[in-house]
Each structure stands twice: as structure tokens, then as C-alpha cells.
Design an enzyme around this catalytic site. Structure first.
Site, short mmCIF file in Angstrom:
data_model
loop_
_atom_site.label_atom_id
_atom_site.label_comp_id
_atom_site.label_asym_id
_atom_site.label_seq_id
_atom_site.Cartn_x
_atom_site.Cartn_y
_atom_site.Cartn_z
CG HIS B 123 -16.13 -16.00 21.39
ND1 HIS B 123 -15.70 -14.75 21.39
CD2 HIS B 123 -15.06 -16.50 20.72
CE1 HIS B 123 -14.74 -14.34 20.81
NE2 HIS B 123 -14.15 -15.39 20.71
CG ASP B 200 -21.06 -17.22 17.36
OD1 ASP B 200 -20.46 -17.19 16.08
OD2 ASP B 200 -20.32 -16.84 18.47
CD GLN B 203 -14.32 -21.56 15.53
OE1 GLN B 203 -13.94 -22.33 14.78
NE2 GLN B 203 -13.77 -20.50 16.04
CE LYS B 226 -13.26 -16.71 14.50
NZ LYS B 226 -12.22 -17.22 15.26
CB CYS B 364 -12.76 -15.42 23.76
SG CYS B 364 -11.33 -14.43 23.21
C1 LIG Z 1 -17.41 -19.12 18.28
C2 LIG Z 1 -16.96 -17.82 18.05
N1 LIG Z 1 -17.86 -16.65 18.06
C3 LIG Z 1 -17.25 -15.33 17.66
C4 LIG Z 1 -16.04 -15.17 17.75
C5 LIG Z 1 -15.61 -13.73 17.34
O1 LIG Z 1 -15.17 -13.56 15.96
P1 LIG Z 1 -14.48 -12.26 15.59
O2 LIG Z 1 -13.33 -12.14 16.58
O3 LIG Z 1 -13.83 -12.51 14.24
O4 LIG Z 1 -15.12 -11.23 15.74
C6 LIG Z 1 -15.26 -16.36 17.64
C7 LIG Z 1 -13.64 -16.08 17.21
O5 LIG Z 1 -12.68 -16.49 18.00
C8 LIG Z 1 -15.68 -17.53 17.70
O6 LIG Z 1 -14.88 -18.70 17.73
#
Ligand SMILES: Cc1ncc(COP(=O)(O)O)c(C=O)c1O
Lengths: 145, 406
Positions: B123, B200, B203, B226, B364
Site C-alpha cells: 500500500h 503492515d 488487512q 478495518k 493505493c
Molecule cells: C494494507 C494496507 N496498509 C495500509 C493501509 C492504510 O491504512 P489507514 O488508511 O487506515 O492508515 C491500508 C488501508 O487501506 C491497507 O489496506
């Protein structure tokens, strides 16, 4: 036809539609019919930022009228773009700059299209007005010399 | 407690929403999950009956709010099986947590020529903070490639790993494709090479059990929203010895021990990283989301999600012109797909008209889309409250997309 007459015509067309399917069929049809842009104009510089799909906009001057041409990868957006071209292309810079675009609101397209997508359209309108302003300055300079 | 979808759906009032006369089909759970009524109620109760600033007042409300806030920390500790609550830092989300690590750990311990290893699946929030760090420090960003299924190529990972690698930061589960990465292997190998590892978990947490000690992760990050919780709250788990060695992130109230104009000493863990008044209400509420989730029959839930994934995969593959992007053998319940000659955005707009919420675009993960040579995908991501009937609605929605656009 003036810009507002064209807008009113579009609004009238949309009033005839009974449901979203008819509306979108019409928009998709416009998208399919729009000639689009020659590849030489599909440049990085001509890309409108803020759209989920790539939208290219190209402009040139014919006499004192600004001609817009545009294209998009996505067909519904291309249909919407086609409507914007229909409304704004072929008018003088002043006419374009002084326009209040009420047809998007009145056709219910702003509510049918989520914010992000209307934002993309808003960036397109902004870019069209920026071109109009540029050409206005150019025309004024030419008239002075 | 056994898994009963009808009971479960009743916990999420939003699922009753109608959009242009049709029942909402919510398949954008990877973006954010819906919230059970207990979570919404907890938020209301907090504001109605014990709203106060925490860690400072001596009055009744402040003590009650502080206790509730720290109760969430305990619940998160148990949820991730961290060794201690000192290792649980509240952030504003995954993005904020990664930035915290990049800014503090990265700035203090990484230097010119050091390598940071990420993957093609990342991401943007696990790419950009490292690029910023690389720009500042002269570090080098390296990327683990993936195969056509959307799996990391582990031989390439092994090859990229060297004594120059100081940090490996990879996603546990891909938001765009659903791939579950072999993070145990990655962590073990990275440690053998002397690198630290950030995972990270944005998900992962709502789909697979996470045990940070068993994984031996150095940092693990996630977002509450999430995981059936509120927005604006996330977690940074960090090993205590690392958190102790790291300088603070933001300066301000809460994170200090003593301030004079000459010198400030910092608070102990975890407060050192929690400057200012935190998002008290949402942190407190997050506990209720975790309690709710913890009480679900996990085995039934996983079986159900697997059935949804298999069913959607089968139905989508049967549709002519549809191609699924991301076919890793180990996947969570996410299906990304493209349709021949139809732009993802058009798919999304026509589905939206039918009350079906999917995500379209690059999710993203622009470098990942570039890897597949596509502008984006349409993505249906499932939560436990989704049903096969909803997948049927998606399929008939897509037939309409084809009718309109093909
Ligand atoms: C794999 C992953 N990493 C990071 C993020 C970023 O999360 P947040 O926007 O809640 O900071 C997301 C959210 O879309 C994600 O799916």
C-alpha cells in the site's frame, strides 16, 4: 446556440428519462460516439488530475473561439466529458469564463456521480476555464499589436 | 457460540440501508468494515456518561475514562499476544504508525547506503514514508517482486536480503489482491540477515489470527476501522527494547516526565509516543469492537469467508470476459477483477446504481497495478456479514455492466 441554451437543452433531454438505466444508456452512448483524441494529444501534460480514470483535454483556437477536444479511458466519464465539450467548446474565452455550469446539478448528475468523480469533472471544468483565460490574454495581445 | 449469519447481520444496522430502492450490498470491507451496534453504542455511552481528558484529572470522570482507555490497551495486547502493554502504542491508524517508525526508528538507526526492503504488494502508506526516509538519509529502497498469481517470489527475497538490509517492511495481507504473505519466513530470514521487520497488518487482523511473539515481528501495525472499530485509531506494536531505543515522535503534553526550559525528560513507554490528547473516544470504543470480534465463532467465520471467496471466484470465472487478478493459493476473502474492454470505473458506477458497493481503481497500490499492466481493478472484499445471495446480486449486477458496456 449560446452556452445556456445548450445547457437547457441537455436538461430537457434528461427530464425525459424515467430511471437511471435510461440516463446511463444515454451517457454511455455519448461516450461511445465521442471521436476522442488523436494519440499525439494523449500526452502527460494533457491529463486532467483528480480523475479515477485518465482524462485528456486538448484545446486550440479557431478565430476567436476555443475548441476543446477530450478523451477518457472510461466510457461513462467520456460521456460526461462529451457533454462538457458540447456545452463549452466553440465559444469565445469570455463566454466560457463567464459561464455558470448549472446543468450538472439540474440533470441530477452530481448526485448520481459520487463526489470523487464529480471532483474529477470539476478539475476538467477548471482546466477548460484556465485554457479560456490563456486564450483571452493571447487574443488581447494580438489585438494590441 | 456457533456462526449464524442472520444473527450476525442484525448486529450491523447499516446493512438494512436501501439505495435507490435496493438493499445495500457492501463489498468494500477492505476499505473499511461496518461497525456493530455495540460499538456505536459504546461511543455514545462514552460521550454521554464519562467524557473527560485522561491521565491528568483526579476527578471521577477522568479516572473512569483513563481506566477505559487503558482497558483497550490491555485488550489489544491480548489480541496481538504482545508481551506487555508497554509495547502497544495508540496511533491514528496504520499510516500514522508506519510514519512513526520511519520518522523515529528510521531516522535514528538508518544511514546512507542502508537498504530498506519492501514488496510490490505494498500500500502507498508502506512505500512513501520509506521513500521520504531514503531521500533524507540516502538509504536505498529495494522491492521484492511478485509472480503472476500475486505471490511474493521468495527466491528473489532471499537474493535481495544482505548485510546492507536494515529494515524489511512488508504487508501481511495484500489489500488489493488478498494474498497472505509468508511473514513467518520473511521475519526469520530477515532476522538472520540482521534486519528488523515491520509488518503492515491492516488487512490481516480481521481475517487471520495474529500472534506477534510467535511471529517474532519487531513492529506490527493496524487500523481499528478495518476491524469493526472506529476511524482515527490504530496500533503500533513494537518490541520493548526497540521502542525504548527510539526517540519520541511528536513532542507535547502526555509524552513528558518533566519539562524545564533547559531540558525535558520523556515519559515511559508507551506514553513517550502518545503526545497530546489522544483520540480518547475512539480508542475506548475500539475495545468494544475487539470484544465483539473475539466473541465470534472464529472457525465458523473462517469457513464462511472461505465459502464466500470460493463462491465468488467460481461465479466470476464463469463470466465471460472477466479476469481475476490475484490468484495466490493463500488468500483472504478479497477478489480483484478486470473485465475485457471495460474500465474498472465504469464497472463501479454501474454497480453503484444497483446498490452494490465495490472499490475500483488502484487501491493505493499503483506500483502493483503497473506490475500487472492495468489501470486498476474492481475489488469485492468480504466480511463475515456478507452472503452468497449478495454475491449473486454482484454477478447479476455485472451482467448488467456487460449489457451496458460490452
Ligand atoms: C494494507 C494496507 N496498509 C495500509 C493501509 C492504510 O491504512 P489507514 O488508511 O487506515 O492508515 C491500508 C488501508 O487501506 C491497507 O489496506
Amino acid at each position: 446556440m449560446s452556452i445556456n441554451e445548450i445547457q437547457d437543452e441537455i436538461i430537457e433531454t434528461f427530464e425525459l428519462f424515467d430511471d437511471w438505466e435510461e440516463k446511463y444508456e444515454y451517457i454511455i452512448d455519448l461516450g461511445k460516439k465521442l471521436a476522442g483524441l488523436d494519440d499525439q494529444y494523449k500526452t502527460e501534460d494533457n491529463i486532467i488530475k483528480g480523475c479515477q480514470s485518465v482524462v485528456w483535454l486538448h484545446a486550440h483556437l479557431e478565430g476567436d473561439k476555443v475548441i476543446f477536444e477530450a478523451d477518457s479511458q472510461a466510457i461513462i466519464v467520456k460521456g460526461l466529458v462529451s457533454m462538457l465539450l458540447k456545452v463549452l467548446s466553440g465559444h469565445t474565452p469570455d463566454e466560457i469564463l463567464n459561464t455558470d455550469l448549472y446543468f450538472i446539478e439540474k440533470t441530477g448528475l452530481s448526485s448520481h456521480l459520487a463526489q470523487t468523480r464529480s471532483n474529477g469533472l470539476a478539475s476538467m471544468v477548471k482546466q477548460m476555464k484556465a485554457y479560456a483565460l490563456g486564450y483571452k490574454t493571447l487574443l488581447e495581445k494580438q489585438n494590441q499589436s | 457460540m456457533s456462526f449464524d449469519i442472520n444473527t450476525l447481520r442484525k448486529d450491523f444496522p447499516i446493512l438494512e440501508t436501501e439505495i435507490s430502492g435496493r438493499k445495500l450490498v457492501y463489498f468494500d470491507n477492505a476499505a473499511t468494515t461496518q461497525k456493530p451496534a455495540v460499538v456505536v453504542k459504546a461511543l455514545e455511552t462514552y460521550y454521554d456518561s464519562y467524557n473527560a481528558n485522561i491521565h491528568r484529572g483526579i476527578h471521577y470522570l477522568a479516572e473512569k475514562a483513563t481506566a477505559a482507555f487503558e482497558e483497550t490497551r490491555k485488550t489489544v495486547r491480548a489480541f496481538l499476544n504482545a508481551a506487555s502493554t508497554e509495547e502497544i502504542i495508540f496511533t491514528y491508524g496504520t499510516t500514522d504508525a508506519i510514519n512513526l517508525v520511519a520518522y523515529t526508528y528510521g531516522r535514528k538507526f538508518l544511514k546512507e547506503g542502508d537498504e530498506i526492503l519492501i514488496s510490490t504488494l505494498e500500500h502507498h502508506s508502506n512505500i512513501v514514508p520509506w521513500q521520504m526516509l531514503c531521500e533524507e538519509k540516502g538509504c536505498v529502497l529495494k522491492v521484492i517482486p511478485i509472480d503472476d498469481n500475486g505471490d511474493l517470489i521468495l527466491e528473489e527475497f532471499d537474493r535481495l536480503l544482505s548485510e546492507k538490509t536494515k529494515l524489511v517492511s512488508v504487508v501481511h495481507v495484500s489489500n488489493a489482491l488478498g494474498t497472505i504473505n509468508p511473514v513467518e519466513y520473511i521475519i526469520q530470514k530477515a532476522h538472520e540477515a540482521g534486519a528488523k521487520v515491520l509488518i503492515d497488518g491492516a488487512q490481516a487482523c480481521s481475517h487471520i489470527p495474529v500472534d506477534v511473539q510467535q511471529l517474532d515481528a519487531d513492529f506490527y501495525v493496524l487500523s481499528a476501522h478495518k476491524l469493526f472499530g472506529p476511524t482515527g485509531t490504530g496500533i503500533l506494536y513494537g518490541k520493548k527494547e526497540l521502542l525504548l531505543a527510539m526517540p519520541p515522535f511528536r513532542g507535547g503534553g502526555e509524552m513528558i516526565k518533566e519539562v524545564t526550559f533547559e531540558k525535558t525528560t520523556y515519559a515511559d513507554l508507551p506514553y513517550k509516543f502518545e503526545a497530546g490528547t489522544p483520540n480518547i473516544a475512539d480508542v475506548i470504543t475500539f475495545k468494544y469492537a475487539l470484544d465483539y470480534f473475539n466473541a465470534l465463532d472464529k472457525e465458523g467465520l473462517r469457513r464462511h469467508e472461505h465459502e464466500l471467496l470460493d463462491y465468488a471466484t467460481e461465479k466470476l470465472e464463469a463470466l465471460e470476459g472477466v479476469k481475476i487478478i490475484g490468484k495466490a493459493p493463500q488468500k483472504i476473502s478479497v477478489v480483484s477483477f478486470v473485465m475485457e474492454n471495460i474500465h474498472p470505473q465504469d464497472i463501479g458506477i454501474i454497480l453503484d446504481q444497483q446498490g452494490i458497493a465495490v472499490r475500483t481503481g488502484h487501491h493505493c497500490t499503483q506500483p502493483l497495478m503497473q506490475r500487472f499492466g492495468i489501470p486498476g481493478t474492481a475489488r469485492a472484499s468480504f466480511a463475515p456479514y456478507n452472503t452468497k445471495e449478495e454475491i449473486d446480486a454482484l454477478i447479476s449486477g455485472l451482467l448488467k455492466v456487460k449489457k451496458f458496456l460490452a
